[in-house]
Write an enzyme that holds these catalytic residues in place. Structure first.
Site, PDB file in Angstrom:
ATOM      1  N   GLU A   1      31.351  36.004  34.837  1.00  0.00           N
ATOM      2  CA  GLU A   1      32.167  37.200  34.797  1.00  0.00           C
ATOM      3  C   GLU A   1      33.586  36.906  35.285  1.00  0.00           C
ATOM      4  OE1 GLU A   1      29.013  40.792  35.065  1.00  0.00           O
ATOM      5  OE2 GLU A   1      29.468  39.872  36.980  1.00  0.00           O
TER       6      GLU A   1
ATOM      7  N   CYS B   1      40.591  37.383  38.642  1.00  0.00           N
ATOM      8  CA  CYS B   1      39.592  36.735  39.495  1.00  0.00           C
ATOM      9  C   CYS B   1      38.681  35.918  38.576  1.00  0.00           C
ATOM     10  CB  CYS B   1      38.820  37.825  40.237  1.00  0.00           C
ATOM     11  SG  CYS B   1      37.507  37.165  41.265  1.00  0.00           S
TER      12      CYS B   1
ATOM     13  N   CYS C   1      25.678  30.135  41.930  1.00  0.00           N
ATOM     14  CA  CYS C   1      26.199  29.389  43.076  1.00  0.00           C
ATOM     15  C   CYS C   1      25.004  28.732  43.750  1.00  0.00           C
ATOM     16  CB  CYS C   1      26.904  30.346  44.050  1.00  0.00           C
ATOM     17  SG  CYS C   1      27.723  29.492  45.433  1.00  0.00           S
TER      18      CYS C   1
ATOM     19  N   CYS D   1      24.759  32.652  50.587  1.00  0.00           N
ATOM     20  CA  CYS D   1      25.301  33.663  51.492  1.00  0.00           C
ATOM     21  C   CYS D   1      24.508  34.956  51.300  1.00  0.00           C
ATOM     22  CB  CYS D   1      26.784  33.880  51.221  1.00  0.00           C
ATOM     23  SG  CYS D   1      27.703  32.323  51.358  1.00  0.00           S
TER      24      CYS D   1
ATOM     25  N   CYS E   1      25.821  38.143  49.325  1.00  0.00           N
ATOM     26  CA  CYS E   1      26.504  37.930  48.038  1.00  0.00           C
ATOM     27  C   CYS E   1      25.524  37.963  46.873  1.00  0.00           C
ATOM     28  CB  CYS E   1      27.240  36.589  48.079  1.00  0.00           C
ATOM     29  SG  CYS E   1      27.975  36.132  46.500  1.00  0.00           S
TER      30      CYS E   1
ATOM     31  N   GLY F   1      30.645  31.390  42.071  1.00  0.00           N
ATOM     32  CA  GLY F   1      30.607  29.963  42.360  1.00  0.00           C
ATOM     33  C   GLY F   1      31.446  29.530  43.541  1.00  0.00           C
ATOM     34  N   GLU F   2      31.166  28.317  44.001  1.00  0.00           N
ATOM     35  CA  GLU F   2      31.923  27.716  45.096  1.00  0.00           C
ATOM     36  C   GLU F   2      32.875  26.687  44.473  1.00  0.00           C
ATOM     37  OE1 GLU F   2      32.628  27.824  48.478  1.00  0.00           O
ATOM     38  OE2 GLU F   2      33.887  26.193  47.761  1.00  0.00           O
TER      39      GLU F   2
ATOM     40  N   SER G   1      39.321  30.357  47.049  1.00  0.00           N
ATOM     41  CA  SER G   1      38.491  30.814  48.167  1.00  0.00           C
ATOM     42  C   SER G   1      37.272  29.916  48.316  1.00  0.00           C
ATOM     43  CB  SER G   1      38.043  32.256  47.916  1.00  0.00           C
ATOM     44  OG  SER G   1      37.126  32.666  48.913  1.00  0.00           O
TER      45      SER G   1
ATOM     46  N   SER H   1      36.090  32.092  53.509  1.00  0.00           N
ATOM     47  CA  SER H   1      35.113  33.154  53.757  1.00  0.00           C
ATOM     48  C   SER H   1      34.570  32.981  55.160  1.00  0.00           C
ATOM     49  CB  SER H   1      33.981  33.063  52.732  1.00  0.00           C
ATOM     50  OG  SER H   1      34.491  33.357  51.459  1.00  0.00           O
ATOM     51  N   PHE H   2      35.179  33.645  56.124  1.00  0.00           N
ATOM     52  CA  PHE H   2      34.867  33.389  57.531  1.00  0.00           C
ATOM     53  C   PHE H   2      33.690  34.248  57.986  1.00  0.00           C
ATOM     54  CE2 PHE H   2      36.079  32.776  62.058  1.00  0.00           C
ATOM     55  CZ  PHE H   2      36.137  31.406  62.012  1.00  0.00           C
ATOM     56  N   HIS H   3      33.869  35.550  57.953  1.00  0.00           N
ATOM     57  CA  HIS H   3      32.785  36.536  58.053  1.00  0.00           C
ATOM     58  C   HIS H   3      32.039  36.661  59.377  1.00  0.00           C
ATOM     59  CE1 HIS H   3      33.600  36.963  53.887  1.00  0.00           C
ATOM     60  NE2 HIS H   3      32.815  36.026  53.427  1.00  0.00           N
TER      61      HIS H   3
ATOM     62  N   ASN I   1      30.497  45.332  49.574  1.00  0.00           N
ATOM     63  CA  ASN I   1      30.157  45.983  48.308  1.00  0.00           C
ATOM     64  C   ASN I   1      28.660  45.844  48.071  1.00  0.00           C
ATOM     65  OD1 ASN I   1      32.863  46.696  47.484  1.00  0.00           O
ATOM     66  ND2 ASN I   1      33.194  44.500  47.261  1.00  0.00           N
TER      67      ASN I   1
ATOM     68  N   CYS J   1      34.161  42.456  44.635  1.00  0.00           N
ATOM     69  CA  CYS J   1      33.800  41.168  45.259  1.00  0.00           C
ATOM     70  C   CYS J   1      32.315  41.096  45.535  1.00  0.00           C
ATOM     71  CB  CYS J   1      34.444  41.021  46.634  1.00  0.00           C
ATOM     72  SG  CYS J   1      36.188  41.074  46.672  1.00  0.00           S
TER      73      CYS J   1
HETATM   74  N1  SAH Z   1      32.362  30.934  46.769  1.00  0.00           N
HETATM   75  C1  SAH Z   1      33.647  31.280  47.231  1.00  0.00           C
HETATM   76  C2  SAH Z   1      34.407  32.206  46.310  1.00  0.00           C
HETATM   77  C3  SAH Z   1      33.669  33.367  45.686  1.00  0.00           C
HETATM   78  S1  SAH Z   1      33.263  34.747  46.671  1.00  0.00           S
HETATM   79  C4  SAH Z   1      33.582  31.861  48.612  1.00  0.00           C
HETATM   80  O1  SAH Z   1      32.485  32.172  49.069  1.00  0.00           O
HETATM   81  O2  SAH Z   1      34.620  31.959  49.239  1.00  0.00           O
HETATM   82  C5  SAH Z   1      34.786  35.624  46.926  1.00  0.00           C
HETATM   83  C6  SAH Z   1      34.765  36.480  48.227  1.00  0.00           C
HETATM   84  O3  SAH Z   1      33.909  37.633  48.097  1.00  0.00           O
HETATM   85  C7  SAH Z   1      34.239  35.697  49.410  1.00  0.00           C
HETATM   86  O4  SAH Z   1      35.014  35.914  50.574  1.00  0.00           O
HETATM   87  C8  SAH Z   1      32.868  36.286  49.586  1.00  0.00           C
HETATM   88  O5  SAH Z   1      32.390  36.060  50.870  1.00  0.00           O
HETATM   89  C9  SAH Z   1      33.104  37.741  49.262  1.00  0.00           C
HETATM   90  N2  SAH Z   1      31.875  38.472  48.968  1.00  0.00           N
HETATM   91  C10 SAH Z   1      30.718  38.005  48.466  1.00  0.00           C
HETATM   92  N3  SAH Z   1      29.801  39.008  48.361  1.00  0.00           N
HETATM   93  C11 SAH Z   1      30.417  40.137  48.796  1.00  0.00           C
HETATM   94  C12 SAH Z   1      29.996  41.506  48.886  1.00  0.00           C
HETATM   95  N4  SAH Z   1      28.794  41.895  48.491  1.00  0.00           N
HETATM   96  N5  SAH Z   1      30.881  42.393  49.359  1.00  0.00           N
HETATM   97  C13 SAH Z   1      32.132  42.004  49.721  1.00  0.00           C
HETATM   98  N6  SAH Z   1      32.575  40.741  49.634  1.00  0.00           N
HETATM   99  C14 SAH Z   1      31.725  39.812  49.185  1.00  0.00           C
HETATM  100 FE1  SF4 Z   2      28.471  31.260  46.701  1.00  0.00          FE
HETATM  101 FE2  SF4 Z   2      30.748  32.333  47.669  1.00  0.00          FE
HETATM  102 FE3  SF4 Z   2      28.639  33.905  47.052  1.00  0.00          FE
HETATM  103 FE4  SF4 Z   2      28.519  32.284  49.177  1.00  0.00          FE
HETATM  104  S1  SF4 Z   2      29.929  34.045  48.884  1.00  0.00           S
HETATM  105  S2  SF4 Z   2      26.885  32.567  47.623  1.00  0.00           S
HETATM  106  S3  SF4 Z   2      29.649  30.501  48.437  1.00  0.00           S
HETATM  107  S4  SF4 Z   2      29.839  32.677  45.617  1.00  0.00           S
END
Ligand code: SAH
Ligand code: SF4
Length: 394
Positions: free
Chosen positions: A115, A128, A135, A139, A142, A196-197, A228, A250-252, A327, A370
């Site tokens: 997508e 984006c 991936c 996480c 995600c 994806g990463e 990212s 992606s610190f979180h 989200n 996201c």
């Molecule tokens: N794999 C990479 C890039 C894709 S994710 C990464 O993890 O950085 C892009 C961003 O969306 C990341 O910061 C990820 O942590 C965030 N993200 C993933 N799932 C989400 C969700 N359900 N709600 C909000 N942000 C989310």
């Molecule tokens: Fe992969 Fe990024 Fe989603 Fe983590 S947040 S599962 S690294 S796409």
């Protein structure tokens, strides 16, 4: 949170199907294109010029037909048409959100799907893009991380996403308008924040971004491209050296205990190791800050103490903190923090001297926000119970 998720899921990694027949010119690096032209008999002293000409046709004018490349001789155009193709991933569907966000479902070779999301704003338009189908990482918040099939995208499939979005936006210049700057672009920024990463597909992402940044390519400034990563530490310095775009992380979470659960790659490279790599990030400066992405999960990582710890951890790093309201997606084991909580969290960070914008969710009605991306046709979805067991949120 008792049981912890593995760093990588039990995925099926599909090898890229090697294209048979003519070579696709989209996504070839300058040296690779030069080599391909030499192989079909282009004289050495012409190769460099031909590469420039072809790149302009492909990436500046958006031309898809060799016959339209009018500054090349008829014979040469015929040779190109015999040996090469110009192909992009295919747009399977296109949805437009009430807020103008566009989501494209795109099919790549082998029938897999990714997508792509276009987000219009008043002063810019951000695309984006995805770097992998699914991936390998897990996480727990995600949606993409629950998809079981994974394949790396080729450089052509990555830069192709930018090209097909420009097709849909009608944004290629009119022939005869000159190659100068024709004002603000609809598609002015690119973020590698789709599926994806990106740092697990480094070479293809690098090659595609080089085309995106090249003056004879898509010609976007490197400061308008943000990659990212979840924190693939060994690739971070390489990103600055070999790509040179902006970096988001992606610190979180502010403790290893919580980050291990949310971003399991933390078990391999923990917070301290990640921060060391970011402190060394060669390009970081006040004008090129590192973006810390921080997803706001109710009662998981959103306390005042978290905000204060975050500020302490990043001290000394030129940074901005992008707060992302979680989200939701079907079966997600978390809830979005309340708005008042998000604002209080943002305030603590702001008062410590960091920009702390709250990312407005865009395109939620079409599942384009996201972390909501996932190929509908590849829903080898984990069960709700399985996700709950892995994250201890059941
Ligand atoms: N794999 C990479 C890039 C894709 S994710 C990464 O993890 O950085 C892009 C961003 O969306 C990341 O910061 C990820 O942590 C965030 N993200 C993933 N799932 C989400 C969700 N359900 N709600 C909000 N942000 C989310
Ligand atoms: Fe992969 Fe990024 Fe989603 Fe983590 S947040 S599962 S690294 S796409």
């Amino acid at each position: 949170m008792s049981v912890s998720a593995p760093i990588t899921q039990d995925v099926l990694t599909i090898p890229r199907k090697m294209a048979e027949g003519p070579v696709n010119l989209v996504g070839l690096t300058r040296p690779a294109l030069a080599e391909a032209l030499r192989a079909v008999g282009t004289p050495d002293k012409q190769v460099k010029m031909r590469v420039n000409q072809i790149w302009q046709w492909l990436y500046h004018w958006g031309v898809r037909d060799f016959a339209a490349m009018t500054n090349l001789s008829k014979d040469f155009r015929a040779t190109l048409a015999r040996h090469f193709t110009i192909s992009l991933p295919e747009v399977v569907s296109r949805q437009v959100s009430a807020d103008g966000t566009r989501k494209y479902l795109v099919r790549i070779a082998g029938g897999h799907e990714v997508e792509v999301v276009y987000i219009p704003e008043t002063d810019r338009g951000t695309l984006c893009i995805s770097s992998q189908v699914g991936c390998t990482l897990t996480c727990s918040f995600c949606h993409t991380g629950t998809q079981k099939l994974v394949r790396n995208l080729t450089a052509g499939e990555i830069v192709g996403q930018i090209m097909l979005a420009r097709d849909d936006l009608g944004e290629w210049p009119e022939p005869g308008t000159g190659t100068g700057d024709s004002g603000p672009r609809l598609l002015s920024n690119v973020v590698l924040m789709g599926m994806g990463e990106p740092l697990y597909n480094f070479e293809n992402v690098r090659d595609a971004m080089k085309i995106a940044m090249d003056g004879e390519g898509i010609s976007l400034s490197r400061r308008r491209i943000t990659l990212s990563t979840s924190g693939v530490v060994p690739e971070i310095a390489k990103t600055a050296e070999e790509i040179g775009c902006l970096l988001a992380v992606s610190f979180h979470a502010t403790t290893d205990e919580v980050r291990d659960k949310l971003v399991p790659i933390n078990k391999r490279w923990n917070i301290a190791t990640l921060l060391d790599a970011l402190r060394e990030y060669p390009k970081a400066s006040n004008s090129e800050r590192i973006t810390f992405e921080y997803v706001m999960l109710k009662d998981v990582n959103d306390s005042d103490a978290d905000a204060r710890r975050l500020v302490k951890l990043i001290s000394g790093i030129p940074a901005k903190i992008n707060l992302i309201p979680f989200n939701e997606w079907p079966g997600a084991p978390y809830q979005r923090s309340d708005w008042a909580r998000i604002e209080a969290f943002a305030d603590i960070i702001y008062k410590a001297g960091y920009a702390s914008p709250i990312r407005t969710p865009r395109g939620e009605d079409i599942m384009a926000a996201c972390g909501q991306l996932k190929s509908a046709t590849e829903r080898a979805r984990k069960s709700r119970a399985q996700i709950a067991a892995e994250t201890g949120q059941g």
